[in-house]
Design a protein around this motif. Structure first.
Motif, short mmCIF file in Angstrom:
data_model
loop_
_atom_site.label_atom_id
_atom_site.label_comp_id
_atom_site.label_asym_id
_atom_site.label_seq_id
_atom_site.Cartn_x
_atom_site.Cartn_y
_atom_site.Cartn_z
N GLN A 1 0.83 -1.20 0.00
CA GLN A 1 0.00 0.00 0.00
C GLN A 1 0.86 1.25 0.00
O GLN A 1 0.57 2.22 -0.70
CB GLN A 1 -0.94 0.01 1.21
N ASP A 2 1.92 1.24 0.79
CA ASP A 2 2.83 2.38 0.82
C ASP A 2 3.50 2.60 -0.53
O ASP A 2 3.69 3.73 -0.97
CB ASP A 2 3.90 2.21 1.91
N LEU A 3 3.88 1.50 -1.20
CA LEU A 3 4.48 1.62 -2.53
C LEU A 3 3.49 2.23 -3.52
O LEU A 3 3.85 3.09 -4.33
CB LEU A 3 4.94 0.25 -3.05
N CYS A 4 2.23 1.78 -3.46
CA CYS A 4 1.21 2.34 -4.36
C CYS A 4 1.00 3.82 -4.08
O CYS A 4 0.88 4.62 -5.01
CB CYS A 4 -0.11 1.58 -4.21
N TRP A 5 0.96 4.19 -2.81
CA TRP A 5 0.78 5.60 -2.47
C TRP A 5 1.96 6.42 -2.98
O TRP A 5 1.78 7.48 -3.56
CB TRP A 5 0.64 5.78 -0.96
N HIS B 1 4.01 5.80 -5.43
CA HIS B 1 4.00 5.93 -6.88
C HIS B 1 2.90 6.88 -7.33
O HIS B 1 3.09 7.69 -8.22
CB HIS B 1 3.81 4.57 -7.54
N GLY B 2 1.73 6.80 -6.71
CA GLY B 2 0.61 7.64 -7.11
C GLY B 2 0.79 9.11 -6.76
O GLY B 2 0.32 9.99 -7.47
N HIS B 3 1.49 9.41 -5.67
CA HIS B 3 1.60 10.79 -5.21
C HIS B 3 2.94 11.46 -5.52
O HIS B 3 3.01 12.67 -5.68
CB HIS B 3 1.35 10.87 -3.70
#
Length: 149
Positions: free
Chosen positions: A79-83, A85-87
């Motif tokens: 989840q932290d990796l997705c955040w 990358h997204g932000h």
């Protein structure tokens, strides 16, 4: 000859995602180093054969808890990796007149040392966000549109 040493070090290094060693995740116990056996480390000297059976049952209960903990930590890590990358990873937008390189889509005749890019092209028109019309530097129009996604 170095491969077993490298593999051992990788298996004994805690994972950033789970904070457990891969050896522990596979075998369910902490590894005993050969030097611990040779030099009589405290945990080797404290080993008791009679208490090993009860200790094994406790370790099995702790193993289930550790697996659940590792699963939660891994999910949080992803989840932290997705955040991140997204932000924090920003998309690229180009303007008319910018020079760009295009990724070669058909690399059938390319070898591993070939460049993956072709160009340079000049952006002549922005068709919609992240979609552009290109031309070569010597003003020949590049027929296809270019979508950077």
């Amino acid at each position: 000859m170095e491969l077993p040493i490298v593999l051992w070090s990788l298996r004994m290094t805690p994972s950033q995602a789970t904070s457990y060693m891969p050896f522990f995740m596979v075998y369910g116990s902490e590894a005993i180093l050969p030097t611990d056996l040779d030099y009589g480390a405290p945990r080797v000297r404290a080993y008791d054969e009679q208490g090993a059976e009860a200790s094994l049952e406790d370790a099995m209960d702790q193993l289930d808890e550790a697996c659940n903990d590792a699963l939660l930590r891994s999910a949080k890590y992803q989840q932290d990796l997705c955040w991140h990358h997204g932000h924090l990873v920003q998309g690229q937008a180009f303007n008319i007149g910018d020079l760009v390189l295009c990724l070669i889509q058909d690399n059938k005749n390319c070898h591993r040392l070939s460049l993956p890019w072709e160009g340079a092209y000049v952006i002549t028109e922005v068709l919609r966000p992240r979609t552009y019309k290109l031309k070569t530097i010597d003003d020949r129009v590049f027929i296809n549109t270019w979508n950077i996604e």
